[in-house]
Scaffold this motif. Structure first.
Motif, PDB file in Angstrom:
ATOM      1  N   GLY A 143       0.834  -1.200   0.000  1.00 41.43           N
ATOM      2  CA  GLY A 143       0.000   0.000   0.000  1.00 41.43           C
ATOM      3  C   GLY A 143       0.858   1.235   0.000  1.00 41.43           C
ATOM      4  O   GLY A 143       1.913   1.273   0.642  1.00 41.43           O
ATOM      5  N   ARG A 144       0.427   2.252  -0.729  1.00 37.29           N
ATOM      6  CA  ARG A 144       1.213   3.472  -0.852  1.00 37.29           C
ATOM      7  C   ARG A 144       0.871   4.506   0.212  1.00 37.29           C
ATOM      8  O   ARG A 144       1.597   5.450   0.420  1.00 37.29           O
ATOM      9  N   SER A 145      -0.263   4.353   0.877  1.00 36.78           N
ATOM     10  CA  SER A 145      -0.695   5.314   1.893  1.00 36.78           C
ATOM     11  C   SER A 145      -0.990   4.579   3.190  1.00 36.78           C
ATOM     12  O   SER A 145      -1.100   3.344   3.222  1.00 36.78           O
ATOM     13  N   GLU A 148      -4.227   2.647   2.898  1.00 38.91           N
ATOM     14  CA  GLU A 148      -4.093   1.407   2.140  1.00 38.91           C
ATOM     15  C   GLU A 148      -3.390   0.333   2.956  1.00 38.91           C
ATOM     16  O   GLU A 148      -3.736  -0.848   2.872  1.00 38.91           O
ATOM     17  N   ARG A 149      -2.419   0.726   3.768  1.00 38.19           N
ATOM     18  CA  ARG A 149      -1.735  -0.267   4.598  1.00 38.19           C
ATOM     19  C   ARG A 149      -2.668  -0.767   5.712  1.00 38.19           C
ATOM     20  O   ARG A 149      -2.658  -1.952   6.041  1.00 38.19           O
ATOM     21  N   ALA A 151      -5.901  -0.946   5.412  1.00 35.03           N
ATOM     22  CA  ALA A 151      -6.820  -1.841   4.704  1.00 35.03           C
ATOM     23  C   ALA A 151      -6.139  -3.180   4.428  1.00 35.03           C
ATOM     24  O   ALA A 151      -6.769  -4.246   4.526  1.00 35.03           O
ATOM     25  N   GLY A 152      -4.845  -3.137   4.101  1.00 34.44           N
ATOM     26  CA  GLY A 152      -4.102  -4.372   3.870  1.00 34.44           C
ATOM     27  C   GLY A 152      -4.003  -5.221   5.116  1.00 34.44           C
ATOM     28  O   GLY A 152      -4.105  -6.451   5.057  1.00 34.44           O
ATOM     29  N   ALA A 196      -8.823  -0.180  -1.599  1.00 31.31           N
ATOM     30  CA  ALA A 196      -7.711   0.188  -0.718  1.00 31.31           C
ATOM     31  C   ALA A 196      -6.838  -1.017  -0.386  1.00 31.31           C
ATOM     32  O   ALA A 196      -5.620  -0.896  -0.246  1.00 31.31           O
ATOM     33  N   ALA A 197      -7.465  -2.185  -0.266  1.00 34.55           N
ATOM     34  CA  ALA A 197      -6.707  -3.419   0.024  1.00 34.55           C
ATOM     35  C   ALA A 197      -6.324  -4.156  -1.245  1.00 34.55           C
ATOM     36  O   ALA A 197      -5.804  -5.273  -1.178  1.00 34.55           O
ATOM     37  N   GLU A 199      -3.964  -4.041  -3.612  1.00 27.34           N
ATOM     38  CA  GLU A 199      -2.626  -4.528  -3.940  1.00 27.34           C
ATOM     39  C   GLU A 199      -2.294  -5.812  -3.185  1.00 27.34           C
ATOM     40  O   GLU A 199      -1.716  -6.753  -3.742  1.00 27.34           O
ATOM     41  N   SER A 200      -2.644  -5.841  -1.911  1.00 29.48           N
ATOM     42  CA  SER A 200      -2.371  -7.049  -1.122  1.00 29.48           C
ATOM     43  C   SER A 200      -3.206  -8.217  -1.631  1.00 29.48           C
ATOM     44  O   SER A 200      -2.707  -9.342  -1.783  1.00 29.48           O
TER      45      SER A 200
END
Length: 450
Positions: A143-145, A148-149, A151-152, A196-197, A199-200
């Protein structure tokens, strides 16, 4: 446990939102993971790409993998037969783009002078599947923010618990963590939470650890390979004492000590007749802050308003909230530094106030302090009648609500029926279900204490 994981879990525990507490409880975070025996199979797509890059791979002017390599990669990933078209352009084949971008995000590859190169970390990890597996765990969540992390992390908790991806739960979790929509103060939508999640989730799908579009049942639970990787990402590398084969001295399974006394409490809502009450047992070493959570769950409140304890004229609450809401008395004592045992020693009865607008007062009676031959846990023993709905206007508003619901001819009967979601039974109290909810909270909270 990694600090960012602990921060998210602590907020979820503070929220007392039972569905997320169940996820945490089932995630298996009390055991450090090992790299699995089939680590080579899990990381195979990344190893294939690193081998294919070799000493360097010239990219297109747009910075993509060349068409021939894209086609090879789709075959290696087993995605070529289901793809519509030639599947030889990276911008049109998301699995290949995701694989390349993931390799870069994981520090395994980098772009330099128009080429894709394997980094030193990538070279070391390529030769050791277990090391590459741990590299994945160290870099997750992607996550870039900060949002986002977070959410990951929620997504990883969901996977570690063995559940299928649930955008609605992700949205609820992000709201509990304090995130709101970008363009308004509205709650996070399931679609936004899923993005938001993303990428993971995409990385797990790329490695065939969870179902993805067109591959597998999206409602299927995560398998053990996915759960192991998610646990490793949430916990981080095992500490030295664990690798040495034991636990550090002084670790206990209870609240503060392995042998603790129990306090039996009777919690009654003031001003209501017939009474609404709950009988609970809690550890003597429990902080008042944790007793607040027990009261909320046992009574049936939603933990959406301020609260405080009154013990012999001394008021205990969250001093941080006292500063945030400047209209509160700043002399509030810290409920995180005063135990149930201290409260029971100071008074046989003390007060608990919830929702200063509606003014719900509770009387807490200390019925007994009991010796325990085992590490005590919080448990619900008995109770009667339903908790009033939140924001119904206190005792007076609650009485008016009951009158309107009981009389079909009442002018507000239909509106109150709709407001309560189709009806409200003031006599109904689910002892078994509420007790199970409290048991889940207790297990998660004790692990966090530990």
């Amino acid at each position: 446990m990694r600090a960012e994981t602990a921060a998210v879990i602590d907020k979820l525990v503070e929220s007392q939102f039972v569905p997320w507490l169940r996820v945490i409880d089932e995630a298996g975070l009390d055991q450090w993971p090992q790299a699995p025996a089939d680590a080579e199979q899990v990381v195979a797509p990344l190893r294939w790409l690193l081998d294919r890059v070799g000493e360097g791979l010239t990219l297109t002017k747009a910075g993509h993998l060349p068409p021939a390599v894209v086609a090879e990669t789709m075959v290696a990933l087993g995605r070529d037969e289901q793809w519509i078209g030639k599947a030889n352009r990276e911008e049109q084949t998301w699995p290949v783009r995701q694989l390349r971008e993931s390799a870069q995000r994981l520090g395994l590859a980098r772009k330099y002078s128009g080429k894709l190169l394997v980094t030193k970390i990538g070279q070391q990890a390529r030769a050791d599947p277990a090391r590459l597996w741990w590299r994945l765990a160290e870099c997750l969540p992607l996550g870039r923010s900060e949002a986002e992390r977070d959410a990951g992390i929620l997504y990883l908790l969901n996977v570690a618990s063995g559940r299928p991806r649930d955008p609605g739960m992700l949205a609820e979790g992000l709201s509990l963590l304090g995130w709101v929509g970008q363009r308004s103060r509205d709650r996070i939508t399931p679609e936004a939470a899923s993005a938001a999640a993303g990428e993971s989730w995409a990385l797990f799908g790329l490695l065939d650890l969870v179902p993805t579009l067109g591959r597998g049942d999206p409602d299927a639970p995560a398998d053990e390979r996915a759960r192991q990787l998610a646990r490793a990402a949430l916990l981080g590398a095992p500490p030295k004492w664990w690798r040495a084969g034991g636990e550090p001295a002084g670790v206990s399974a209870g609240w503060s000590v392995a042998r603790d006394r129990e306090v039996r409490l009777l919690i009654s809502l003031r001003g209501i007749d017939p009474p609404i009450w709950r009988r609970v047992v809690v550890p003597e070493s429990m902080w008042l802050r944790e007793l607040h959570a027990v009261i909320q769950i046992a009574m049936g409140w939603q933990n959406s308003h301020l609260h405080e304890f009154d013990i012999e004229g001394a008021r205990y609450g969250d001093p941080d909230l006292a500063l945030e809401f400047g209209d509160m008395d700043l002399a509030l004592c810290d409920e995180r530094r005063f135990t149930v045992g201290q409260a029971a020693h100071a008074a046989s009865r003390f007060g608990y106030a919830y929702d200063f607008g509606d003014g719900w007062g509770h009387e807490i009676s200390v019925e007994a302090v009991l010796a325990s031959d085992r590490p005590p846990v919080s448990r619900l023993l008995a109770g009667e009648r339903a908790c009033p709905p939140e924001d119904c206007g206190g005792v007076g508003g609650y009485e008016e609500l009951l009158a309107a619901l009981a009389d079909p001819a009442h002018e507000e009967h239909e509106s109150m029926l709709e407001w309560t979601g189709g009806g409200f039974d003031p006599e109904r109290f689910d002892l078994v279900g509420t007790g199970a909810d409290l048991a889940v909270w207790d297990r998660v909270a004790r692990r966090r204490r530990r």
